[in-house]
Motif scaffolding. Structure first.
Motif, PDB file in Angstrom:
ATOM      1  N   ARG A 151     -15.133  46.482  60.538  1.00  8.98           N
ATOM      2  CA  ARG A 151     -13.967  46.896  61.048  1.00  8.98           C
ATOM      3  C   ARG A 151     -13.352  45.964  61.876  1.00  8.98           C
ATOM      4  NH1 ARG A 151     -11.311  52.390  63.715  1.00  8.98           N
ATOM      5  NH2 ARG A 151      -9.333  52.056  63.296  1.00  8.98           N
ATOM      6  N   SER A 152     -13.881  45.430  62.978  1.00  8.02           N
ATOM      7  CA  SER A 152     -13.509  44.502  64.030  1.00  8.02           C
ATOM      8  C   SER A 152     -13.198  43.321  63.159  1.00  8.02           C
ATOM      9  CB  SER A 152     -14.342  44.337  64.958  1.00  8.02           C
ATOM     10  OG  SER A 152     -14.589  45.267  65.762  1.00  8.02           O
ATOM     11  N   TRP A 153     -14.129  42.612  62.383  1.00  5.75           N
ATOM     12  CA  TRP A 153     -13.807  41.448  61.530  1.00  5.75           C
ATOM     13  C   TRP A 153     -12.728  41.624  60.621  1.00  5.75           C
ATOM     14  CZ3 TRP A 153     -13.519  40.649  56.374  1.00  5.75           C
ATOM     15  CH2 TRP A 153     -13.125  39.190  55.865  1.00  5.75           C
ATOM     16  N   ALA A 154     -12.393  42.764  60.100  1.00  6.61           N
ATOM     17  CA  ALA A 154     -11.250  43.045  59.393  1.00  6.61           C
ATOM     18  C   ALA A 154     -10.052  42.867  59.879  1.00  6.61           C
ATOM     19  CB  ALA A 154     -11.635  44.381  58.497  1.00  6.61           C
ATOM     20  N   GLU A 155      -9.924  43.695  61.214  1.00  5.83           N
ATOM     21  CA  GLU A 155      -8.793  43.621  61.949  1.00  5.83           C
ATOM     22  C   GLU A 155      -8.551  42.188  62.717  1.00  5.83           C
ATOM     23  OE1 GLU A 155      -9.387  48.133  63.995  1.00  5.83           O
ATOM     24  OE2 GLU A 155      -9.719  46.426  65.240  1.00  5.83           O
ATOM     25  N   ARG A 156      -9.587  41.336  62.827  1.00  3.90           N
ATOM     26  CA  ARG A 156      -9.289  40.055  63.290  1.00  3.90           C
ATOM     27  C   ARG A 156      -8.644  39.327  62.190  1.00  3.90           C
ATOM     28  NH1 ARG A 156     -14.139  40.638  65.860  1.00  3.90           N
ATOM     29  NH2 ARG A 156     -15.116  39.477  64.309  1.00  3.90           N
ATOM     30  N   ARG A 157      -9.115  39.503  61.088  1.00  4.22           N
ATOM     31  CA  ARG A 157      -8.827  38.696  60.050  1.00  4.22           C
ATOM     32  C   ARG A 157      -7.420  39.039  59.608  1.00  4.22           C
ATOM     33  NH1 ARG A 157      -8.244  34.202  57.473  1.00  4.22           N
ATOM     34  NH2 ARG A 157      -8.528  34.515  55.033  1.00  4.22           N
ATOM     35  N   PHE A 158      -7.174  40.267  59.552  1.00 11.17           N
ATOM     36  CA  PHE A 158      -5.781  40.799  59.030  1.00 11.17           C
ATOM     37  C   PHE A 158      -4.611  40.044  60.377  1.00 11.17           C
ATOM     38  CE2 PHE A 158      -2.794  43.587  57.443  1.00 11.17           C
ATOM     39  CZ  PHE A 158      -1.808  43.733  58.486  1.00 11.17           C
ATOM     40  N   GLN A 184      -9.161  48.058  52.456  1.00 10.73           N
ATOM     41  CA  GLN A 184     -10.543  47.965  53.306  1.00 10.73           C
ATOM     42  C   GLN A 184     -10.371  48.625  54.682  1.00 10.73           C
ATOM     43  OE1 GLN A 184     -11.819  43.968  53.263  1.00 10.73           O
ATOM     44  NE2 GLN A 184     -12.728  44.147  51.024  1.00 10.73           N
ATOM     45  N   ASN A 185      -9.691  48.369  55.382  1.00 15.71           N
ATOM     46  CA  ASN A 185      -9.653  49.068  56.601  1.00 15.71           C
ATOM     47  C   ASN A 185      -9.539  50.456  56.587  1.00 15.71           C
ATOM     48  OD1 ASN A 185      -9.506  46.861  58.455  1.00 15.71           O
ATOM     49  ND2 ASN A 185      -7.439  46.412  58.987  1.00 15.71           N
ATOM     50  N   LYS A 186      -8.544  51.050  55.752  1.00 12.95           N
ATOM     51  CA  LYS A 186      -8.298  52.718  55.584  1.00 12.95           C
ATOM     52  C   LYS A 186      -9.464  53.070  55.090  1.00 12.95           C
ATOM     53  CE  LYS A 186      -3.538  52.280  54.327  1.00 12.95           C
ATOM     54  NZ  LYS A 186      -2.346  52.351  53.308  1.00 12.95           N
ATOM     55  N   ALA A 187     -10.332  52.383  54.195  1.00 12.62           N
ATOM     56  CA  ALA A 187     -11.722  53.135  53.690  1.00 12.62           C
ATOM     57  C   ALA A 187     -12.631  53.072  54.931  1.00 12.62           C
ATOM     58  CB  ALA A 187     -12.038  52.154  52.522  1.00 12.62           C
ATOM     59  N   LEU A 188     -12.660  51.939  55.792  1.00 12.52           N
ATOM     60  CA  LEU A 188     -13.559  51.951  56.754  1.00 12.52           C
ATOM     61  C   LEU A 188     -13.296  52.934  57.931  1.00 12.52           C
ATOM     62  CD1 LEU A 188     -14.029  48.236  57.494  1.00 12.52           C
ATOM     63  CD2 LEU A 188     -15.817  49.830  56.603  1.00 12.52           C
ATOM     64  N   ASP A 189     -11.657  53.354  57.793  1.00 16.61           N
ATOM     65  CA  ASP A 189     -11.616  54.451  59.000  1.00 16.61           C
ATOM     66  C   ASP A 189     -11.909  55.711  58.336  1.00 16.61           C
ATOM     67  OD1 ASP A 189     -10.203  52.791  60.797  1.00 16.61           O
ATOM     68  OD2 ASP A 189      -8.066  53.003  59.803  1.00 16.61           O
ATOM     69  N   GLU A 190     -11.857  55.856  57.222  1.00 13.65           N
ATOM     70  CA  GLU A 190     -12.592  57.124  56.379  1.00 13.65           C
ATOM     71  C   GLU A 190     -13.910  57.283  56.810  1.00 13.65           C
ATOM     72  OE1 GLU A 190     -10.741  59.879  55.240  1.00 13.65           O
ATOM     73  OE2 GLU A 190      -9.056  58.734  56.088  1.00 13.65           O
TER      74      GLU A 190
END
Length: 187
Positions: free
Chosen positions: A68-75, A116-122
């Motif tokens: 999730r951290s990687w996805a947020e940084r990439r986002f 992907q972020n939404k799926a990881l949050d779930e």
């Protein structure tokens, strides 16, 4: 005399009970837990199952947190690139075909990462709920184990009183048989 830390170490080494789980217990409760687990193989199995599930949940949470951290940084990086390209596009009168293609590609990738972020949050929410349920079940198990110990202690006390009363009789054969039964029940 063993300290609370010594008992916690024994709980960790013998039954995989983390010190953060046994930390709320007093020194006497840690010692009682060791005795209870030593005498009850079924309690050991359920404690090991909880410990294994807790370990799996910790690993899953750590892995999901990293992703999730990687996805947020990439986002955020993509958002900055997108805004920069958008600003460049608006500053020029003529639209560069390559720039438009880059904008579309970034937009698609941003949508994909958002999904992907939404799926990881779930997944994180589900794992948190499961962790809460396991914690509640573990607390209930502790209460039931304590109640069971109290019942066993009451039975032993009652048996000791009854045997002591019967020992007052004169018949030596009754006394011998009762002593043998009493010794066998005390373990």
């Amino acid at each position: 005399m063993a300290s609370k830390a010594d008992f916690q170490t024994q709980l960790k080494d013998l039954y995989k009970i983390n010190k953060n789980i046994s930390d709320p217990l007093t020194r006497d409760q840690c010692e009682a837990m060791l005795l209870l687990l030593a005498e009850n193989p079924s309690a050991v199995k359920i404690v090991e199952a909880f410990a294994d599930k807790n370990s799996d949940l910790q690993k899953n949470n750590a892995a999901l947190g990293t992703r999730r951290s990687w996805a947020e940084r990439r986002f955020e990086t993509l958002q900055l690139e997108f805004n920069a390209l958008k600003d460049r596009k608006s500053s020029t009168n003529s639209i560069n075909p390559q720039l438009e293609a880059d904008l579309k590609a970034l937009s698609v990738e941003m949508d994909k990462i958002g999904t992907q972020n939404k799926a990881l949050d779930e997944k994180v929410k589900k794992l948190s709920a499961l962790t809460d349920r396991l914690t509640d079940a573990n607390d209930q198990l502790k209460k039931e184990n304590k109640a069971l110990k109290n019942i066993v202690d009451a039975i032993r006390l009652r048996l000791a009183k009854d045997v002591k009363q019967l020992m007052n009789y004169d018949d030596s054969e009754i006394r011998k048989a009762l002593v043998k039964v009493f010794k066998s029940t005390l373990g």
